[in-house]
Write a protein that holds these residues in place. Structure first.
Motif, PDB file in Angstrom:
ATOM      1  N   ALA A  81       0.742  -1.310  -0.012  1.00 48.32           N
ATOM      2  CA  ALA A  81       0.507  -0.132  -0.023  1.00 48.32           C
ATOM      3  C   ALA A  81       0.860   1.549   0.043  1.00 48.32           C
ATOM      4  O   ALA A  81       1.744   1.246   1.118  1.00 48.32           O
ATOM      5  CB  ALA A  81      -1.193   0.236   1.557  1.00 48.32           C
ATOM      6  N   VAL A  82       0.548   1.850  -1.304  1.00 51.30           N
ATOM      7  CA  VAL A  82       1.829   3.141  -1.231  1.00 51.30           C
ATOM      8  C   VAL A  82       0.269   4.633  -1.222  1.00 51.30           C
ATOM      9  O   VAL A  82       0.130   4.933  -1.973  1.00 51.30           O
ATOM     10  CB  VAL A  82       2.626   3.768  -2.528  1.00 51.30           C
ATOM     11  N   PRO A  83       0.640   5.383  -0.107  1.00 46.47           N
ATOM     12  CA  PRO A  83      -0.060   6.398  -0.066  1.00 46.47           C
ATOM     13  C   PRO A  83       0.263   7.537  -1.269  1.00 46.47           C
ATOM     14  O   PRO A  83       1.500   7.568  -1.087  1.00 46.47           O
ATOM     15  CB  PRO A  83      -0.334   7.274   2.012  1.00 46.47           C
ATOM     16  N   ALA A  84      -0.529   8.602  -1.015  1.00 42.95           N
ATOM     17  CA  ALA A  84      -0.273   9.222  -2.147  1.00 42.95           C
ATOM     18  C   ALA A  84       0.820  10.256  -1.140  1.00 42.95           C
ATOM     19  O   ALA A  84       0.934  10.866  -0.225  1.00 42.95           O
ATOM     20  CB  ALA A  84      -1.636  10.613  -2.505  1.00 42.95           C
ATOM     21  N   GLY A  85       1.651  10.399  -2.889  1.00 39.19           N
ATOM     22  CA  GLY A  85       2.845  11.221  -2.127  1.00 39.19           C
ATOM     23  C   GLY A  85       4.260  11.124  -1.419  1.00 39.19           C
ATOM     24  O   GLY A  85       4.490  11.171  -0.825  1.00 39.19           O
ATOM     25  N   GLN A  86       3.645   9.479  -0.840  1.00 38.09           N
ATOM     26  CA  GLN A  86       4.841   9.023   0.055  1.00 38.09           C
ATOM     27  C   GLN A  86       6.170   8.185  -0.532  1.00 38.09           C
ATOM     28  O   GLN A  86       5.126   7.620  -1.635  1.00 38.09           O
ATOM     29  CB  GLN A  86       4.030   8.501   0.741  1.00 38.09           C
ATOM     30  N   THR A  87       7.043   8.037  -0.016  1.00 35.17           N
ATOM     31  CA  THR A  87       7.532   6.894  -0.409  1.00 35.17           C
ATOM     32  C   THR A  87       7.831   5.557   0.454  1.00 35.17           C
ATOM     33  O   THR A  87       7.527   5.752   1.601  1.00 35.17           O
ATOM     34  CB  THR A  87       8.647   7.393  -0.343  1.00 35.17           C
ATOM     35  N   VAL A  88       7.321   4.257  -0.242  1.00 36.73           N
ATOM     36  CA  VAL A  88       7.669   2.731   1.181  1.00 36.73           C
ATOM     37  C   VAL A  88       9.163   2.222   0.569  1.00 36.73           C
ATOM     38  O   VAL A  88       9.016   1.966  -0.462  1.00 36.73           O
ATOM     39  CB  VAL A  88       6.099   2.679   0.764  1.00 36.73           C
ATOM     40  N   THR A  89       9.061   1.624   1.955  1.00 36.20           N
ATOM     41  CA  THR A  89       9.918   0.938   1.318  1.00 36.20           C
ATOM     42  C   THR A  89       9.833  -1.128   1.495  1.00 36.20           C
ATOM     43  O   THR A  89       8.852  -1.097   3.029  1.00 36.20           O
ATOM     44  CB  THR A  89      11.618   1.211   2.219  1.00 36.20           C
ATOM     45  N   LEU A  90       9.933  -1.701   0.514  1.00 34.68           N
ATOM     46  CA  LEU A  90       9.583  -3.287   1.128  1.00 34.68           C
ATOM     47  C   LEU A  90      11.029  -4.072   0.532  1.00 34.68           C
ATOM     48  O   LEU A  90      12.062  -3.614  -0.394  1.00 34.68           O
ATOM     49  CB  LEU A  90       8.554  -2.965  -0.038  1.00 34.68           C
ATOM     50  N   ALA A  91      11.624  -4.891   1.576  1.00 36.35           N
ATOM     51  CA  ALA A  91      12.384  -5.531   1.895  1.00 36.35           C
ATOM     52  C   ALA A  91      12.215  -6.529   1.464  1.00 36.35           C
ATOM     53  O   ALA A  91      11.096  -7.639   2.520  1.00 36.35           O
ATOM     54  CB  ALA A  91      13.351  -5.610   3.110  1.00 36.35           C
ATOM     55  N   VAL A  92      13.073  -7.477   0.815  1.00 36.03           N
ATOM     56  CA  VAL A  92      12.781  -8.764   0.517  1.00 36.03           C
ATOM     57  C   VAL A  92      13.944  -9.818   0.557  1.00 36.03           C
ATOM     58  O   VAL A  92      14.982  -9.209  -0.542  1.00 36.03           O
ATOM     59  CB  VAL A  92      11.960  -9.053  -1.446  1.00 36.03           C
ATOM     60  N   ALA A  93      13.279 -11.037   1.007  1.00 32.88           N
ATOM     61  CA  ALA A  93      14.621 -11.621   1.351  1.00 32.88           C
ATOM     62  C   ALA A  93      14.107 -13.257   0.695  1.00 32.88           C
ATOM     63  O   ALA A  93      13.935 -13.968   0.944  1.00 32.88           O
ATOM     64  CB  ALA A  93      15.086 -11.999   2.807  1.00 32.88           C
ATOM     65  N   LEU A  94      15.435 -13.415  -0.057  1.00 38.62           N
ATOM     66  CA  LEU A  94      15.158 -15.256  -0.359  1.00 38.62           C
ATOM     67  C   LEU A  94      16.744 -16.168   0.114  1.00 38.62           C
ATOM     68  O   LEU A  94      18.154 -15.069   0.367  1.00 38.62           O
ATOM     69  CB  LEU A  94      15.476 -15.210  -1.986  1.00 38.62           C
ATOM     70  N   GLU A  95      16.667 -17.039   0.850  1.00 45.64           N
ATOM     71  CA  GLU A  95      17.768 -17.763   1.856  1.00 45.64           C
ATOM     72  C   GLU A  95      17.949 -19.058   1.328  1.00 45.64           C
ATOM     73  O   GLU A  95      16.677 -19.373   0.637  1.00 45.64           O
ATOM     74  CB  GLU A  95      17.502 -17.646   3.122  1.00 45.64           C
ATOM     75  N   ARG A  96      18.379 -19.178   0.667  1.00 39.61           N
ATOM     76  CA  ARG A  96      19.374 -20.864   0.366  1.00 39.61           C
ATOM     77  C   ARG A  96      20.151 -21.210   1.323  1.00 39.61           C
ATOM     78  O   ARG A  96      21.446 -20.837   1.544  1.00 39.61           O
ATOM     79  CB  ARG A  96      20.109 -20.630  -1.251  1.00 39.61           C
ATOM     80  N   PRO A  97      20.196 -22.613   2.083  1.00 38.12           N
ATOM     81  CA  PRO A  97      21.375 -23.523   2.575  1.00 38.12           C
ATOM     82  C   PRO A  97      22.123 -24.014   1.969  1.00 38.12           C
ATOM     83  O   PRO A  97      21.555 -24.553   0.810  1.00 38.12           O
ATOM     84  CB  PRO A  97      19.891 -24.291   3.756  1.00 38.12           C
ATOM     85  N   ARG A  98      23.229 -24.503   2.488  1.00 33.43           N
ATOM     86  CA  ARG A  98      23.712 -24.980   1.915  1.00 33.43           C
ATOM     87  C   ARG A  98      24.971 -25.829   2.402  1.00 33.43           C
ATOM     88  O   ARG A  98      25.457 -24.743   3.816  1.00 33.43           O
ATOM     89  CB  ARG A  98      24.648 -24.449   0.567  1.00 33.43           C
ATOM     90  N   ILE A  99      25.475 -26.787   2.201  1.00 33.96           N
ATOM     91  CA  ILE A  99      27.354 -27.362   2.986  1.00 33.96           C
ATOM     92  C   ILE A  99      28.276 -27.365   2.837  1.00 33.96           C
ATOM     93  O   ILE A  99      28.087 -27.618   1.369  1.00 33.96           O
ATOM     94  CB  ILE A  99      26.296 -28.837   3.298  1.00 33.96           C
ATOM     95  N   GLU A 100      29.248 -27.000   3.066  1.00 32.44           N
ATOM     96  CA  GLU A 100      30.276 -27.064   2.677  1.00 32.44           C
ATOM     97  C   GLU A 100      31.136 -27.997   3.827  1.00 32.44           C
ATOM     98  O   GLU A 100      31.306 -28.052   4.762  1.00 32.44           O
ATOM     99  CB  GLU A 100      31.461 -25.606   2.960  1.00 32.44           C
ATOM    100  N   ARG A 101      31.997 -28.698   3.270  1.00 31.50           N
ATOM    101  CA  ARG A 101      33.804 -29.866   3.523  1.00 31.50           C
ATOM    102  C   ARG A 101      33.964 -28.778   3.082  1.00 31.50           C
ATOM    103  O   ARG A 101      34.757 -29.147   2.225  1.00 31.50           O
ATOM    104  CB  ARG A 101      32.455 -31.400   3.146  1.00 31.50           C
TER     105      ARG A 101
END
Length: 341
Positions: A201-221
């Motif tokens: 939702a972006v109100p008139a005349g305002q600036t809105v910030t949306l942070a989106v994060a993607l994660e990936r687990p992995r194994i290192e040996r």
């Protein structure tokens, strides 16, 4: 023919299409054309702005969300929609949109123009988190979480509120998670074949910030005996690991550093030995061209004698250095095998 009646056609669902049957015969003169209404009902429509980074990186698209009623309604066939907006009591053309088949009970988002009144800036920040470490049988196993955080700064339209749908690309093997100190928009997002749809939702005349994060687990040996001292020290100083793990890795780093010093010494002696061998080969070639009673011949013979003496010493030093390197490697291997955390 005369004026056509506007009685809507009856529709039925077939396996792969929607069939419309007009309630009365229609007569059309040879070579003529006509347009006939086949359905007449209100369809809920919601005005949206749809941001697709790969389509338009700076502005969202003006769009509509069409909802095709409850499960008892009839599917709508595919086609091109011509859209009008009522301004001051008059209908104004705003664009065309292509509609795929819209089954009953479902909705579609249709874009028809670029929304120049809304601007989107996007930035990305990768990060890496070490969440777990184990050491057993000389193998260091790390559980690492890669995170890709994308921040959208959405500057709204000056005169009216907007609902902006951000299409964030999906990545195979990655999952959508709330980033540190933020959220991804509250409720679970809608999914398309290759994107998450996140409402903002972006109100008139305002600036809105949306942070989106993607994660990936992995194994290192890693075989810890083969790691460089710098690599081991880096993990030993990581505050993400518990004290016991850091202490064990610090000990390994010391032992690995000792091995590296011994191996470095062996390398230095081997290089010196090889250089003297090359120099002696050069001197032998020179001797073949020099008179045996010349001073240069005598000096060359003397120099070769000095080099032979040095080569004898190098052989002894090299044997000792190699033995010390083997001892250091064995000590490291034995110590590492007995370590667990």
């Amino acid at each position: 023919m005369g004026e056509a009646e506007t009685t809507p056609a009856e529709s039925t669902e077939a396996t792969a299409q929607v069939l419309f049957r007009y309630p009365q015969p229609v007569t059309l003169a040879n070579g003529g054309t006509m347009m006939m209404p086949i359905t007449a009902r209100a369809i809920p429509a919601e005005r949206l702005s749809l941001y697709q980074p790969n389509t338009q990186p700076r502005h969202p698209l003006a769009a509509l969300r069409l909802s095709n009623g409850d499960s008892g309604e009839t599917s709508l066939p595919p086609g091109v929609l011509t859209l009008y907006e009522r301004l001051g009591g008059a209908a104004a053309y705003v664009g065309d949109a292509r509609l795929a088949t819209l089954p009953a009970g479902e909705s579609r988002i249709l874009s028809f123009a670029v929304d120049q009144a809304v601007t989107v800036d996007r930035s990305e920040q990768p990060s890496r988190t070490l969440s777990r470490a184990t050491l057993a049988d000389g193998v260091l196993q790390l559980t690492v979480t890669d995170r890709q955080t994308t921040t959208y700064r959405i500057a709204g339209a000056a005169g009216e509120d907007r609902t902006v749908i951000v299409e964030h690309p999906r990545r195979s093997g990655w999952e959508l998670v709330p980033p540190s100190g933020g959220a991804t928009g509250g409720a679970a997002p809608d999914l398309t074949a290759d994107a998450y749809r996140l409402p903002v939702a972006v109100p008139a005349g305002q600036t809105v910030t949306l942070a989106v994060a993607l994660e990936r687990p992995r194994i290192e040996r890693f075989g810890i005996s083969e790691m460089s001292p710098e690599q081991v020290r880096a993990y030993a100083s990581s505050t993400e690991l518990p004290p016991a793990a850091r202490e064990a890795l610090a000990k390994v780093a010391t032992l690995r550093g000792a091995v590296a010093d011994k191996e470095r010494r062996v390398g230095e002696l081997e290089r010196e030995q090889a250089e003297i061998g090359k120099e002696q080969e050069r001197l032998r070639q020179n001797l073949a061209t020099l008179p045996r009673d010349s001073d240069l011949f005598k000096r060359t013979i003397a120099k070769m004698g000095e080099q032979e003496t040095r080569l004898d010493g190098l052989s002894r030093e090299l044997a000792t250095a190699r033995k010390e390197a083997d001892t250091a490697r064995n000590t490291l291997r034995d110590q590492v095998r007995g370590m667990t955390f």
